[in-house]
Design a protein around this motif. Structure first.
Motif, short mmCIF file in Angstrom:
data_model
loop_
_atom_site.label_atom_id
_atom_site.label_comp_id
_atom_site.label_asym_id
_atom_site.label_seq_id
_atom_site.Cartn_x
_atom_site.Cartn_y
_atom_site.Cartn_z
N ILE A 299 -7.53 2.70 17.94
CA ILE A 299 -6.68 1.59 17.48
C ILE A 299 -7.49 0.69 16.56
CG2 ILE A 299 -5.34 -0.45 18.15
CD1 ILE A 299 -4.97 0.91 20.90
N ASP A 300 -6.91 0.35 15.41
CA ASP A 300 -7.45 -0.68 14.53
C ASP A 300 -6.40 -1.78 14.41
OD1 ASP A 300 -10.10 0.08 13.02
OD2 ASP A 300 -8.97 1.94 13.18
N TYR B 190 0.83 -1.20 0.00
CA TYR B 190 0.00 0.00 0.00
C TYR B 190 0.87 1.25 0.00
CZ TYR B 190 -3.92 -2.99 1.49
OH TYR B 190 -4.89 -3.96 1.56
N THR B 191 0.41 2.30 -0.66
CA THR B 191 1.02 3.60 -0.38
C THR B 191 0.62 3.97 1.04
OG1 THR B 191 -0.82 5.01 -1.08
CG2 THR B 191 0.72 4.26 -2.81
N LEU B 192 1.33 4.91 1.64
CA LEU B 192 1.06 5.24 3.04
C LEU B 192 -0.35 5.79 3.22
CD1 LEU B 192 4.51 6.74 4.11
CD2 LEU B 192 3.66 4.40 4.36
N ASP B 193 -0.80 6.64 2.31
CA ASP B 193 -2.16 7.16 2.42
C ASP B 193 -3.19 6.07 2.18
OD1 ASP B 193 -1.23 9.65 3.04
OD2 ASP B 193 -1.82 10.61 1.15
N GLU B 194 -2.93 5.16 1.23
CA GLU B 194 -3.84 4.03 1.00
C GLU B 194 -3.96 3.17 2.25
OE1 GLU B 194 -3.34 2.89 -3.76
OE2 GLU B 194 -2.08 1.93 -2.25
N PHE B 195 -2.84 2.94 2.90
CA PHE B 195 -2.82 2.11 4.11
C PHE B 195 -3.69 2.72 5.21
CE2 PHE B 195 -0.68 1.24 8.24
CZ PHE B 195 -0.90 -0.13 8.30
N VAL B 196 -3.50 4.03 5.45
CA VAL B 196 -4.30 4.70 6.48
C VAL B 196 -5.77 4.71 6.10
CG1 VAL B 196 -4.72 6.93 7.60
CG2 VAL B 196 -2.37 6.09 7.34
N ASP B 197 -6.07 5.00 4.83
CA ASP B 197 -7.47 5.04 4.39
C ASP B 197 -8.13 3.66 4.49
OD1 ASP B 197 -7.26 7.72 3.81
OD2 ASP B 197 -6.90 7.43 1.67
N ALA B 198 -7.35 2.61 4.24
CA ALA B 198 -7.92 1.26 4.21
C ALA B 198 -8.16 0.70 5.62
CB ALA B 198 -7.01 0.31 3.43
N PHE B 199 -7.30 1.05 6.58
CA PHE B 199 -7.33 0.34 7.86
C PHE B 199 -7.62 1.22 9.07
CE2 PHE B 199 -4.58 -2.25 5.08
CZ PHE B 199 -5.29 -3.43 5.11
N LEU B 200 -7.44 2.52 8.99
CA LEU B 200 -7.68 3.40 10.14
C LEU B 200 -9.11 3.93 10.07
CD1 LEU B 200 -6.43 4.76 12.65
CD2 LEU B 200 -5.82 6.69 11.19
N THR B 201 -9.97 3.41 10.92
CA THR B 201 -11.37 3.80 10.91
C THR B 201 -11.61 4.93 11.92
OG1 THR B 201 -11.96 2.15 12.58
CG2 THR B 201 -12.06 1.47 10.26
N PRO B 202 -12.72 5.67 11.79
CA PRO B 202 -12.94 6.82 12.69
C PRO B 202 -12.93 6.47 14.17
CG PRO B 202 -14.41 6.96 10.81
CD PRO B 202 -13.73 5.62 10.71
N LYS B 203 -13.43 5.27 14.53
CA LYS B 203 -13.52 4.92 15.95
C LYS B 203 -12.65 3.73 16.34
CE LYS B 203 -18.23 6.70 16.35
NZ LYS B 203 -19.64 6.43 16.76
N GLY B 204 -11.97 3.11 15.37
CA GLY B 204 -11.15 1.96 15.69
C GLY B 204 -11.98 0.72 15.94
#
Length: 413
Positions: free
Chosen positions: A94-95, A54-68
């Protein structure tokens, strides 16, 4: 007798040769670094179910949710993570990432250096995508990470089994950590889950170094404060989208130009002049980072441009340059700071660790939080001239040939 001598020589020679043969093989670059040509083959072997980088932004967008995904009725984040007036915003979350299955990878080049002590057990990586920076913090329990993962080193990390989270709204690769320290400052609102440091041995086992370190490949965005605040909101909107925009800018490698230290610090939204007391006893001394009384928060010192726009320079009290005078400051005070101008380089950050400090929160009955809310942006230098990376470069405006030479606080004057 001769026969005995020959036997002795034979035994000794055999012993010496055995010692030589037992010497460990010297490392070659191939033992340490993975080449781009080797990478695909190694990843195919490592991931029979497939993988994605993943690109770094793709990684955050894919796995970091608003509430974890750790939050539920019995498993809570730090109390200060959320305020009832902004129920969808979590400053700590945390996700967890799946341990098995398809390989989850990120790659980036290390932009930080921990020699000067301002990035203790943490690092930031940068990836250039379509000519623009993407960045991510990594919380890792390595005492001297810069010795192994040097600035400019590209690394590839297998993230399966780790976590991605927010710490004071700053996204980072991490592991879950539960804090139940009842003796901490403000312990009542710090108990709960938050991103924690990845164990050093675990991090080494999931990380590959790609090629040799090359600092020349790091990208710096050179900006005035006016340009910076045209790029990011100085006071981000208190919405999920506003927090996401601030988080995406966090970790960026920047050069802030045409600024000077004002000799001030931020006191809950009011800028006050630093004093000349001993930094061991005064948290407001005119050095980069005097004592916090071992509370441990980074100290902020005010940077201004000619139009009085502000960003904070953030330094740990445990940094090697913590007790060095600000440019222009000395035992007499800070009156000369305004004449020392230039650039400050480092890691851009937006740090918000208490949802009750939002303007309009349940605790903001007098509407005073807006004063301090605009001072959450900071830049963290990796060092100063002579100590680590020389990230602060100032000259005397009255004599442009005079460059700033750092001077440590001396209690004898």
């Amino acid at each position: 007798m001769k026969t005995s001598k020959y036997i002795l020589y034979f035994v000794l020679c055999t012993f010496v040769l055995s010692l030589v043969s037992c010497e460990p093989k010297a490392y070659s670059p191939d033992d340490i670094f993975t080449s781009e040509d080797q990478l695909a083959e190694l990843l195919d072997k490592e991931n029979p179910e497939g993988y994605k980088i993943y690109t770094l932004d793709e990684f955050v967008d894919a796995f970091l949710t608003p509430k974890g995904n750790l939050r539920n009725d019995s498993t809570l984040y730090r109390n200060r993570s959320n305020d009832a007036n902004f129920p969808d915003i979590y400053l700590f979350s945390i996700d967890t990432l799946p341990k098995n299955g398809k390989g989850i990878y990120i790659r980036g080049r290390v932009t930080t250096d921990d020699y000067a002590g301002n990035f203790y057990k943490s690092m930031v990586i940068q990836q250039i995508v379509n000519g623009e920076q993407q960045n991510l913090r990594i919380s890792v329990d390595l005492g001297s990470s810069g010795g192994m993962y040097q600035m400019g080193q590209e690394i590839l990390i297998r993230c399966n089994g780790l976590a991605v989270g927010r710490y004071a709204n700053q996204p980072q690769l991490c592991v879950p950590s539960y804090n139940n320290n009842l003796f901490a400052s403000h312990s009542d609102d710090k108990v709960g889950w938050a991103p924690g440091r990845i164990q050093g041995s675990v991090f080494r086992s999931v990380t590959r170094m790609i090629g040799a370190p090359d600092r020349k490949l790091l990208k710096y965005d050179t900006l005035s404060l006016n340009q910076l605040y045209n790029m990011v909101e100085q006071s981000p909107a208190i919405t999920v989208d506003g927090m996401t925009r601030a988080a995406k800018a966090d970790g960026r490698l920047v050069v802030i130009k045409n600024v000077h230290f004002s000799g001030e610090y931020n006191e809950y939204g009011d800028l006050a002049e630093c004093d000349t007391l001993h930094p061991d006893s005064s948290k407001n001394a005119n050095v980069f980072a005097p004592t916090t009384g071992n509370v441990g928060y980074p100290q902020g010192r005010v940077l201004k441009d000619q139009n009085d726009k502000v960003i904070l320079c953030s330094t740990s009290e445990y940094a090697k340059f913590a007790y060095y005078y600000l440019p222009g400051a000395d035992k007499h005070g800070v009156s000369q700071c305004v004449y020392w101008e230039g650039t400050v380089t480092g890691i851009l950050g937006w740090y918000m660790d208490n949802a009750e400090s939002f303007p309009g929160s349940t605790k903001d009955s007098k509407g005073e939080n807006a004063k301090s809310y605009k001072y959450n942006w900071s830049i963290s230098p990796r060092g100063i001239p002579g100590i680590g990376v020389p990230d602060i470069n100032m000259h005397n405006a009255l004599d442009p040939d005079e460059q700033w030479e750092p001077k440590e606080y001396n209690p004898k004057g």
